[in-house]
Scaffold this motif. Structure first.
Motif, short mmCIF file in Angstrom:
data_model
loop_
_atom_site.label_atom_id
_atom_site.label_comp_id
_atom_site.label_asym_id
_atom_site.label_seq_id
_atom_site.Cartn_x
_atom_site.Cartn_y
_atom_site.Cartn_z
N GLN A 1 -2.60 -6.11 -3.68
CA GLN A 1 -2.85 -4.74 -3.23
C GLN A 1 -1.54 -3.96 -3.06
OE1 GLN A 1 -5.79 -3.38 -3.31
NE2 GLN A 1 -6.60 -5.38 -3.91
N ARG A 2 -0.51 -4.61 -2.54
CA ARG A 2 0.80 -3.94 -2.43
C ARG A 2 1.35 -3.62 -3.80
NH1 ARG A 2 4.63 -7.16 1.56
NH2 ARG A 2 5.59 -7.44 -0.45
N PHE A 3 1.21 -4.55 -4.75
CA PHE A 3 1.67 -4.30 -6.11
C PHE A 3 0.93 -3.10 -6.70
CE2 PHE A 3 0.65 -4.76 -10.60
CZ PHE A 3 1.92 -4.66 -11.15
N ASN A 4 -0.41 -3.09 -6.55
CA ASN A 4 -1.19 -1.97 -7.10
C ASN A 4 -0.76 -0.65 -6.48
OD1 ASN A 4 -2.73 -3.54 -8.84
ND2 ASN A 4 -4.31 -3.91 -7.32
N ARG A 5 -0.55 -0.63 -5.18
CA ARG A 5 -0.10 0.60 -4.51
C ARG A 5 1.25 1.04 -5.05
NH1 ARG A 5 1.98 -0.47 0.99
NH2 ARG A 5 3.72 -1.02 -0.34
N ASP A 6 2.20 0.10 -5.13
CA ASP A 6 3.54 0.43 -5.64
C ASP A 6 3.48 0.90 -7.08
OD1 ASP A 6 4.50 -0.34 -3.18
OD2 ASP A 6 5.39 -2.22 -3.87
N ALA A 7 2.64 0.26 -7.89
CA ALA A 7 2.50 0.67 -9.29
C ALA A 7 1.92 2.07 -9.37
CB ALA A 7 1.62 -0.33 -10.05
N ASP A 8 0.90 2.37 -8.56
CA ASP A 8 0.30 3.70 -8.56
C ASP A 8 1.31 4.76 -8.13
OD1 ASP A 8 -2.14 2.75 -9.44
OD2 ASP A 8 -3.06 2.73 -7.43
#
Length: 102
Positions: free
Chosen positions: A62-69
């Motif tokens: 979820q942190r990765f997805n947030r950072d990617a977004d």
């Protein structure tokens, strides 16, 4: 919650050991109950650790997805700024655009 109840397991084990050492007539049953309890406790601890690892992994995703977004949004924003043909109409405008560009 598990850590809070670990002392209960230890307490039952101490009591079982004490009863067995005192030669209680049901020593075999007491030992069997204690063994089952300890196996269940170990299973519960393994399940708890596995769940913790899964939750930690999910958190990382979820942190990765947030950072990617956030990064994609930033790239899109900068792409829009860089693709414009606005180079300013006066010195102040040019300087403002230069600051934005940095």
């Amino acid at each position: 919650d598990l850590a809070a109840n670990e002392s209960r397991v230890h307490s039952v084990n101490r009591l079982a050991k004490q009863l067995i050492e005192e030669g209680h007539s049901d020593a075999d049953d007491i030992q069997a109950i204690a063994d089952r309890l300890n196996k269940r406790w170990e299973t519960l601890m393994r399940l708890s650790e596995r769940r913790k690892q899964n939750l930690d992994g999910s958190h990382e995703i979820q942190r990765f997805n947030r950072d990617a977004d956030e990064t994609k949004s930033w790239i899109n924003e900068k792409g829009m700024v860089l693709s414009t043909d606005d180079f300013g109409r006066d010195l102040a405008g040019v300087q403002a655009l230069q600051r934005k560009h940095e």
